[in-house]
Design a protein around this motif. Structure first.
Motif, PDB file in Angstrom:
ATOM      1  N   SER A   1       1.840   6.896  -6.554  1.00  0.00           N
ATOM      2  CA  SER A   1       0.787   7.781  -7.054  1.00  0.00           C
ATOM      3  C   SER A   1       1.132   9.240  -6.783  1.00  0.00           C
ATOM      4  O   SER A   1       0.809  10.128  -7.563  1.00  0.00           O
TER       5      SER A   1
ATOM      6  N   LEU B   1       0.831  -1.209   0.000  1.00  0.00           N
ATOM      7  CA  LEU B   1       0.000   0.000   0.000  1.00  0.00           C
ATOM      8  C   LEU B   1       0.867   1.261   0.000  1.00  0.00           C
ATOM      9  O   LEU B   1       0.601   2.200  -0.753  1.00  0.00           O
ATOM     10  N   LEU B   2       1.900   1.245   0.812  1.00  0.00           N
ATOM     11  CA  LEU B   2       2.748   2.430   0.882  1.00  0.00           C
ATOM     12  C   LEU B   2       3.486   2.676  -0.427  1.00  0.00           C
ATOM     13  O   LEU B   2       3.592   3.812  -0.877  1.00  0.00           O
ATOM     14  N   SER B   3       3.935   1.593  -1.067  1.00  0.00           N
ATOM     15  CA  SER B   3       4.665   1.826  -2.316  1.00  0.00           C
ATOM     16  C   SER B   3       3.695   2.312  -3.395  1.00  0.00           C
ATOM     17  O   SER B   3       4.054   3.120  -4.245  1.00  0.00           O
ATOM     18  N   LYS B   4       2.440   1.838  -3.344  1.00  0.00           N
ATOM     19  CA  LYS B   4       1.452   2.331  -4.308  1.00  0.00           C
ATOM     20  C   LYS B   4       1.146   3.809  -4.050  1.00  0.00           C
ATOM     21  O   LYS B   4       1.010   4.603  -4.969  1.00  0.00           O
ATOM     22  N   ILE B   5       1.033   4.155  -2.771  1.00  0.00           N
ATOM     23  CA  ILE B   5       0.735   5.543  -2.424  1.00  0.00           C
ATOM     24  C   ILE B   5       1.887   6.460  -2.849  1.00  0.00           C
ATOM     25  O   ILE B   5       1.681   7.501  -3.463  1.00  0.00           O
TER      26      ILE B   5
END
Lengths: 338, 338
Positions: A255, A248-252
């Motif tokens: 983005s 989740l953090l790497s996706k955030i």
């Protein structure tokens, strides 16, 4: 000093051995006055590392151990054959009372096997659970068991609940810790065979603040202080926590870097975000204690750095001062006699 | 129209019944030309709801059902006694071939029990697994089983792997789907009794692209297309996904609102962030199919809204067109005979 807590630290375990274990030990003795570190590992290497640090010399001592148990080695054979490994040497010191605790980021399997066979279980303890603290919305919860005790029996889960409760109350200062059992629904008739057997037994334990079943969905919101489950499920929960958080953090992050506008925004939210996410960083809480042994054994992540080593060493102080092993022994004996 | 797919939709199931089920049905027939919805529920209520919508009239039909199975009801008793409930009526249509599929956001227990007792398992299928798609870094993976089949046997897991593989290949278009079994380590000797028994059997299945054990940590990164596990663990994974995602996001939102600076930043990153997080929103992928039945049954989240209903209905088209039930039947029969 009379109340000095002696912690044996495996300087050879973990991805960043020996550097980070040494740095963590130095940080711990610098921060706390009543702790002494026995650094177990290859003497020359450790002398070299320590020579670069400044610390109160009388509070870090090297204990030579010429062998290292690697992560991939079959644990039982490794513990038996590598008598001069840092894990075996450190654990023997705990057994003999030369150290109060042993901290290692080495092979999980070897630590679990060594804990039981070298340090030994407290009388009455059937299995020694590995019990990490996991971050929640409100603080932390103890997840017990995440160890190698797969295919547990109901009686093990009851002991895990008791040991976890003692730990949360006396080390973490949680009054009447709420104990929940991981289940696939909250109704009493739900669950697999193990949970159905353990549930009514937990309900009968008057010494526990048993709040019933909790679904995995509620774990991150902090629905229970002690989360009881058998090791396979516990391991899945622990590792999914890690994996999902990272994804989740790497996706955030990705983005936020996707446009000029969001890049500017990212710069502005970064400090607040960093602070928040630090609260979800397991390394803050130190390693996971292996409970129910005749001395404390703390298992750190393989990728532990200075902070996790330091916090794991400091954790040993309250564990010893609060007499957790003794309390577990007394509690389980009383419970048995009832 | 010859190739019209008939989907029975439980209009009375879920937290927002009947409004969202009706809206989702209207959206589905508006988007796809080859689907017809049979809306099962209380006639007057549904007539009233539908009167407010505009849609091709010949493609939504009301099928009266006077009763509703509530979420808390014991599933077996409810399925037996409430013969005129939307779940029983809808499932009977599938069994009789009057509908190709049944979509419901109602009681999970009743849907699982009804699927097996009313729709019935394909010959050779020992248990019908519930197999939701879960979001990963790269796309989606199928998590099989998350249903009520706790205390599964190794032979069940092998069938789950086969059914999941067929689904991912023919519905999701993944060539040679990578099948992994959830385990607490990647070494072959690791695991509980069930995994140790299932692992070598999976390895022998030449029709599967079995990649071995995967740890829960690797699930969110998309390490396998089909994630095989027994229902208790599957349920824990599914619900922790939900809970951890929600907790992390609420913490992130909270931190962004913590200062004036971060509030401005939040405004700037919001569009990019929203887009990213949508990819992690399970409702996008529709409900979870209950595989191995003589017709398709799709279980939606209790809190499903229009989009999840719509996507669940549309999912039924490829399921039917790709002859998934037939393929499962053929595959398991061939595997048995080997």
């Amino acid at each position: 000093m009379e109340n000095m807590i002696k912690v044996a630290v495996d300087a050879m375990g973990g991805d960043y051995a020996p550097k980070e274990a040494v740095k963590g030990s130095v940080a711990a003795v610098s921060e706390k006055e009543n702790v002494q570190v026995l650094l177990v590992g290859k003497q020359e290497v450790l002398e070299q590392e320590l020579s670069q640090c400044s610390y109160p010399k009388e509070r870090i001592q090297i204990v030579p151990a010429s062998e290292v148990i690697e992560t991939g080695e079959p644990p039982v054979a490794a513990i038996r054959s590598k008598k001069d490994s840092s894990i075996v040497v450190g654990m023997k010191m705990v057994r003999k009372g030369e150290a109060d605790a042993f901290v290692s980021a080495g092979s999980s399997g070897a630590i679990l096997v060594g804990g039981t066979t070298i340090v030994g279980r407290i009388k009455g303890v059937e299995r020694a659970p590995l019990a990490p603290l996991i971050p929640t919305k409100e603080g932390v919860s103890l997840l017990i068991d995440c160890g190698a005790n797969v295919d547990a029996r109901a009686s093990h889960l009851i002991q895990f609940a008791r040991m976890g409760s003692i730990y949360m109350e006396h080390v973490m200062g949680v009054k009447k810790p709420r104990v929940g059992i991981v289940n696939i629904g909250v109704e009493e008739e739900k669950g697999n065979a193990l949970v159905k057997e353990a549930y009514p037994l937990l309900k009968e334990c008057k010494d526990l603040n048993f709040i019933g079943s909790i679904e995995a969905r509620e774990i991150p919101s902090g629905a229970a202080d002690v989360i009881v489950t058998e090791a396979f499920v516990g391991n899945v929960i622990l590792k999914l926590y890690e994996g999902l958080g990272n994804t989740l953090l790497s996706k955030i992050k990705g983005s936020m870097m996707s446009s000029f506008r969001s890049k500017i925004g990212a710069l502005l939210v970064k400090p607040a975000l960093k602070k928040t996410l630090k609260g979800f960083d397991a390394s803050q809480y130190g390693g996971a204690p292996l409970l129910g042994l005749k001395g404390l054994v703390v298992k750190c992540h393989g990728n532990s750095k200075e902070t996790e080593f330091k916090n794991s060493i400091i954790q040993c102080i309250s564990f010893k001062e609060q007499r957790i092993s003794e309390r577990i022994g007394e509690n389980l004996t009383v419970a048995e006699e009832k």
